[in-house]
Design a protein around this motif. Structure first.
Motif, PDB file in Angstrom:
ATOM      1  N   UNK A  21      42.759  37.712  36.655  1.00 55.93           N
ATOM      2  CA  UNK A  21      43.625  38.870  36.858  1.00 55.93           C
ATOM      3  C   UNK A  21      44.105  39.480  35.545  1.00 55.93           C
ATOM      4  N   UNK A  22      43.845  38.815  34.421  1.00 59.73           N
ATOM      5  CA  UNK A  22      44.280  39.310  33.114  1.00 59.73           C
ATOM      6  C   UNK A  22      43.568  40.620  32.774  1.00 59.73           C
ATOM      7  N   UNK A  23      44.204  41.438  31.948  1.00 57.14           N
ATOM      8  CA  UNK A  23      43.576  42.689  31.500  1.00 57.14           C
ATOM      9  C   UNK A  23      42.192  42.411  30.938  1.00 57.14           C
ATOM     10  N   UNK A  24      41.225  43.209  31.355  1.00 55.83           N
ATOM     11  CA  UNK A  24      39.852  43.054  30.898  1.00 55.83           C
ATOM     12  C   UNK A  24      39.043  42.054  31.695  1.00 55.83           C
ATOM     13  N   UNK A  25      39.677  41.332  32.600  1.00 53.16           N
ATOM     14  CA  UNK A  25      38.986  40.347  33.431  1.00 53.16           C
ATOM     15  C   UNK A  25      38.550  40.990  34.745  1.00 53.16           C
ATOM     16  N   UNK A  26      37.630  40.329  35.473  1.00 53.78           N
ATOM     17  CA  UNK A  26      37.066  40.942  36.693  1.00 53.78           C
ATOM     18  C   UNK A  26      38.107  41.368  37.730  1.00 53.78           C
ATOM     19  N   UNK A  27      39.100  40.533  37.979  1.00 49.98           N
ATOM     20  CA  UNK A  27      40.090  40.855  38.999  1.00 49.98           C
ATOM     21  C   UNK A  27      40.977  42.029  38.638  1.00 49.98           C
ATOM     22  N   UNK A  28      41.014  42.371  37.358  1.00 47.65           N
ATOM     23  CA  UNK A  28      41.808  43.515  36.908  1.00 47.65           C
ATOM     24  C   UNK A  28      41.021  44.822  36.985  1.00 47.65           C
ATOM     25  N   UNK A  45      40.991  43.284  46.051  1.00 44.81           N
ATOM     26  CA  UNK A  45      41.618  42.053  46.551  1.00 44.81           C
ATOM     27  C   UNK A  45      41.120  40.904  45.684  1.00 44.81           C
ATOM     28  N   UNK A  46      42.057  40.107  45.162  1.00 49.85           N
ATOM     29  CA  UNK A  46      41.712  38.905  44.408  1.00 49.85           C
ATOM     30  C   UNK A  46      42.800  37.889  44.727  1.00 49.85           C
ATOM     31  N   UNK A  47      42.491  36.975  45.612  1.00 54.31           N
ATOM     32  CA  UNK A  47      43.473  36.016  46.107  1.00 54.31           C
ATOM     33  C   UNK A  47      42.970  34.600  45.870  1.00 54.31           C
ATOM     34  N   UNK A  48      43.763  33.822  45.161  1.00 55.73           N
ATOM     35  CA  UNK A  48      43.446  32.418  44.903  1.00 55.73           C
ATOM     36  C   UNK A  48      44.381  31.580  45.762  1.00 55.73           C
ATOM     37  N   UNK A  67      37.861  37.766  47.582  1.00 58.85           N
ATOM     38  CA  UNK A  67      37.745  38.999  46.800  1.00 58.85           C
ATOM     39  C   UNK A  67      37.297  40.140  47.687  1.00 58.85           C
ATOM     40  N   UNK A  68      37.821  41.327  47.409  1.00 61.69           N
ATOM     41  CA  UNK A  68      37.410  42.554  48.074  1.00 61.69           C
ATOM     42  C   UNK A  68      37.105  43.606  47.024  1.00 61.69           C
TER      43      UNK A  68
END
Length: 105
Positions: free
Chosen positions: A29-36, A42-45, A59-60
């Motif tokens: 979820x960090x800036x530059x990462x896939x979830x961002x 949707x990115x739920x762990x 993931x969505x």
């Protein structure tokens, strides 16, 4: 934007490495990462309630193509490379086509 492609992954960490796996996945979820990415909606762990070494990622994405393009990038591949040594077995994936729902955190 609308989610048109998604999946759920079940990852089983080596014994006692579940916390490390969760922490690493959350860097997604960090800036530059896939979830961002603007294409990841949707990115739920989540953790298993009965086994702390089982982790689920939901993931969505705006499209399957966007997902593949983002995951081909350097940031995603770096996370994937760091995940592999933490796993006790191969991850299980279920892909899906979202119909409707809600995610609010």
């Amino acid at each position: 934007m609308t989610v048109t492609y998604g999946f759920n992954a079940r990852l089983t960490a080596r014994p006692t490495m579940g916390d490390q796996l969760v922490d690493l996945l959350l860097t997604g979820l960090d800036d530059g990462s896939p979830g961002a990415s603007e294409h990841c909606l949707v990115y739920l762990v989540s953790r298993s309630a009965s086994d702390p070494d089982v982790v689920h990622v939901t993931e969505g994405w705006t499209s399957e193509e966007d997902h593949h393009r983002v995951f081909a990038g350097e940031a995603a591949q770096a996370i994937v490379a760091r995940i592999e040594p933490l796993l006790a077995k191969e991850s299980e994936y279920t892909d899906y086509v979202p119909v409707r729902g809600k995610a609010a955190f």
